[in-house]
Design an enzyme around this catalytic site. Structure first.
Site, PDB file in Angstrom:
ATOM      1  N   ASP A 162      -7.805  45.544 -11.136  1.00 40.41           N
ATOM      2  CA  ASP A 162      -8.190  45.838 -12.521  1.00 40.41           C
ATOM      3  C   ASP A 162      -7.128  46.725 -13.174  1.00 40.41           C
ATOM      4  OD1 ASP A 162     -10.892  44.641 -12.089  1.00 40.41           O
ATOM      5  OD2 ASP A 162     -11.021  46.286 -10.668  1.00 40.41           O
ATOM      6  N   HIS A 190     -16.082  47.755  -9.869  1.00 37.71           N
ATOM      7  CA  HIS A 190     -15.282  46.524 -10.005  1.00 37.71           C
ATOM      8  C   HIS A 190     -16.225  45.414 -10.472  1.00 37.71           C
ATOM      9  CE1 HIS A 190     -12.523  43.274  -9.461  1.00 37.71           C
ATOM     10  NE2 HIS A 190     -13.361  42.667  -8.647  1.00 37.71           N
TER      11      HIS A 190
HETATM   12  P1  NAD Z   1     -12.792  32.848   0.443  1.00 40.09           P
HETATM   13  O1  NAD Z   1     -14.167  32.280   0.366  1.00 40.09           O
HETATM   14  O2  NAD Z   1     -11.601  31.997   0.216  1.00 40.09           O
HETATM   15  O3  NAD Z   1     -12.605  33.546   1.865  1.00 40.09           O
HETATM   16  C1  NAD Z   1     -13.563  34.388   2.420  1.00 40.09           C
HETATM   17  C2  NAD Z   1     -13.420  34.285   3.910  1.00 40.09           C
HETATM   18  O4  NAD Z   1     -14.292  35.244   4.487  1.00 40.09           O
HETATM   19  C3  NAD Z   1     -13.833  32.914   4.472  1.00 40.09           C
HETATM   20  O5  NAD Z   1     -12.790  32.400   5.273  1.00 40.09           O
HETATM   21  C4  NAD Z   1     -15.081  33.214   5.293  1.00 40.09           C
HETATM   22  O6  NAD Z   1     -15.170  32.405   6.448  1.00 40.09           O
HETATM   23  C5  NAD Z   1     -14.834  34.674   5.664  1.00 40.09           C
HETATM   24  N1  NAD Z   1     -16.031  35.419   6.056  1.00 40.09           N
HETATM   25  C6  NAD Z   1     -17.291  35.315   5.570  1.00 40.09           C
HETATM   26  N2  NAD Z   1     -18.110  36.139   6.245  1.00 40.09           N
HETATM   27  C7  NAD Z   1     -17.357  36.789   7.142  1.00 40.09           C
HETATM   28  C8  NAD Z   1     -17.635  37.759   8.143  1.00 40.09           C
HETATM   29  N3  NAD Z   1     -18.880  38.202   8.355  1.00 40.09           N
HETATM   30  N4  NAD Z   1     -16.619  38.208   8.904  1.00 40.09           N
HETATM   31  C9  NAD Z   1     -15.370  37.747   8.741  1.00 40.09           C
HETATM   32  N5  NAD Z   1     -15.044  36.813   7.820  1.00 40.09           N
HETATM   33  C10 NAD Z   1     -16.022  36.348   7.029  1.00 40.09           C
HETATM   34  O7  NAD Z   1     -12.808  34.089  -0.562  1.00 40.09           O
HETATM   35  P2  NAD Z   1     -11.556  34.873  -1.165  1.00 40.09           P
HETATM   36  O8  NAD Z   1     -11.116  34.209  -2.407  1.00 40.09           O
HETATM   37  O9  NAD Z   1     -10.576  35.150  -0.088  1.00 40.09           O
HETATM   38  O10 NAD Z   1     -12.276  36.230  -1.631  1.00 40.09           O
HETATM   39  C11 NAD Z   1     -12.844  37.105  -0.703  1.00 40.09           C
HETATM   40  C12 NAD Z   1     -13.677  38.156  -1.412  1.00 40.09           C
HETATM   41  O11 NAD Z   1     -12.868  38.972  -2.241  1.00 40.09           O
HETATM   42  C13 NAD Z   1     -14.771  37.604  -2.328  1.00 40.09           C
HETATM   43  O12 NAD Z   1     -15.931  38.377  -2.131  1.00 40.09           O
HETATM   44  C14 NAD Z   1     -14.205  37.816  -3.711  1.00 40.09           C
HETATM   45  O13 NAD Z   1     -15.229  37.907  -4.676  1.00 40.09           O
HETATM   46  C15 NAD Z   1     -13.515  39.137  -3.506  1.00 40.09           C
HETATM   47  N6  NAD Z   1     -12.511  39.519  -4.516  1.00 40.09           N
HETATM   48  C16 NAD Z   1     -12.432  40.832  -4.842  1.00 40.09           C
HETATM   49  C17 NAD Z   1     -11.496  41.259  -5.754  1.00 40.09           C
HETATM   50  C18 NAD Z   1     -11.370  42.710  -6.135  1.00 40.09           C
HETATM   51  O14 NAD Z   1     -10.579  43.009  -7.036  1.00 40.09           O
HETATM   52  N7  NAD Z   1     -12.081  43.644  -5.532  1.00 40.09           N
HETATM   53  C19 NAD Z   1     -10.620  40.324  -6.325  1.00 40.09           C
HETATM   54  C20 NAD Z   1     -10.710  38.985  -5.947  1.00 40.09           C
HETATM   55  C21 NAD Z   1     -11.672  38.589  -5.026  1.00 40.09           C
HETATM   56  C1  LMR Z   2     -11.720  39.292  -9.570  1.00 38.00           C
HETATM   57  O1  LMR Z   2     -11.780  40.377 -10.163  1.00 38.00           O
HETATM   58  O2  LMR Z   2     -10.792  38.473  -9.729  1.00 38.00           O
HETATM   59  C2  LMR Z   2     -12.833  38.910  -8.639  1.00 38.00           C
HETATM   60  O3  LMR Z   2     -13.546  40.041  -8.253  1.00 38.00           O
HETATM   61  C3  LMR Z   2     -13.693  37.884  -9.306  1.00 38.00           C
HETATM   62  C4  LMR Z   2     -14.768  37.337  -8.418  1.00 38.00           C
HETATM   63  O4  LMR Z   2     -15.918  37.316  -8.887  1.00 38.00           O
HETATM   64  O5  LMR Z   2     -14.481  36.937  -7.278  1.00 38.00           O
END
Ligand code: NAD
Ligand code: LMR
Length: 330
Positions: A162, A190
């Protein structure tokens, strides 16, 4: 954790996901901890994704990174966090159709409480945890509560994406290089309630809020930053991955190596009550890092507009905390 010849153990959960794929190569190349620090990677996945994580590990091998001292892959949290120095908790349960916020918090409790217990049981004394998986702030709180022997301030959540988004939007608006922008702050959660604060941010040493229209700041800049995650999902058909991985690298690098003099960044860390933010919740603040620890920047004057926005995001975090407390997760 400065320059050392013994490898630092970095555990990444959700290693086979899209953020994992964007993150692991950068960690292994030295961008997380610096060019003098070898790393050993521990990849935690759910059983059905272990094979995909093995494929990523094959590619990591094929890069012949000089700093990569080894890769272990497991579906067992206890093994994954044993001796870990840095833990990047990326894997989370995404919200699926028909799922209420409470269901999401409960499902994530089933992930972050056991991972917190595993960190408590076996991580290294200097463990630093960054939670990326959403809802990141409250997931970090759940993990922290399950790790009573680890200092609470070692559990953090990611608002650096962010922060970087806000810097980029402001730089674009004023047609200045991003490097000219300092002292920007993301406050709160967030989520769409986050508050990107330009009243202390500086552009070329002058207050940013005084260099833009108030209407742009309030009606364009803030919603654009706060809803950027949703806009990325809409455009890509998938949530942000490379930019999220980049922000995770920035967060841990600054935590370990310190923030530049005369500037600060944003990170969600346990509140000590500063700026009236409810004590104990993991909320984003203006922070510096010194000697490997985050410190909240003190003494900023908060105007009425900022107060309202900070209070709204903090109220959402308090609600999330109360919801997981009711579920017995805290
Ligand atoms: P994704 O679905 O591509 O990958 C998530 C992975 O986590 C999968 O491979 C899944 O098998 C694994 N997983 C699920 N449960 C698990 C567990 N108990 N132990 C280990 N691995 C596990 O998702 P992504 O695009 O990589 O995003 C991951 C997370 O990050 C999401 O929750 C998304 O919303 C979040 N995110 C946060 C921010 C931020 O700024 N804070 C930004 C983008 C995404
Ligand atoms: C982001 O800020 O890009 C993610 O947290 C969005 C989402 O909901 O996975």
């Amino acid at each position: 954790m400065s320059a050392t010849s013994s490898p630092v153990t970095v555990t990444v959960t959700g290693a086979a996901g899209q953020i994992g794929y964007a993150l692991l190569f950068r960690i292994a190349s030295g961008q997380l901890l610096g060019p003098d620090t070898p790393v050993r990677l521990r990849l935690l996945e759910i059983p059905q994704a272990v094979k995909a994580a093995e494929g990523t590990a094959m590619e990591l091998d094929d890069c012949a990174f000089p700093l990569l001292a080894g890769i272990d892959i497991t579906d067992d949290a206890t093994a994954a966090f044993d001796g870990a120095n840095v833990a990047l908790l990326v894997g989370a349960r995404p919200r699926t159709k028909g799922m209420e916020r409470g269901d999401l918090l409960e499902a994530n409790g089933g992930i972050f409480a056991p991972q917190g217990r595993a960190i408590n049981a076996g991580a290294a004394d200097d463990i630093r945890v960054l939670v990326v998986g959403n809802p990141a702030n409250t997931n970090a709180l759940i993990a922290q509560a399950a790790a009573p022997d680890v200092p609470a301030e070692r559990f953090t959540a990611m608002t650096r994406l962010d922060h970087n988004r806000a810097v980029a939007q402001l730089a674009k608006k004023l047609s200045v290089p991003v490097g000219e922008i300092t002292k920007l702050t993301i406050w709160g959660n967030h989520s769409a309630t986050q508050y990107p604060d330009l009243y202390h941010a500086e552009v070329g040493g002058k207050i940013a809020a005084e260099q833009v229209d108030e209407s742009w700041l309030r009606d364009d800049f803030i919603p654009t930053v706060a809803k950027r995650g949703a806009a990325i999902i809409e455009a890509r058909g998938a949530s942000s991955a490379a930019s999220a991985a980049n922000a995770a690298i920035d967060h841990v690098f600054d935590w370990v190596n310190g923030t530049p003099e005369g500037d600060w960044t944003s990170a969600a860390i346990p509140s000590d009550g500063s700026y009236g933010v409810a004590e104990g919740i993991i909320s984003s603040f203006p922070v510096t890092s010194r000697n490997g620890a985050w410190e909240i920047v003190q003494g900023l004057e908060i105007n009425e507009f900022s107060r309202t926005r900070i209070d709204a995001s903090v109220a959402e975090l308090v609600e999330e905390r109360d919801a997981v407390q009711k579920l017995g997760l805290l």
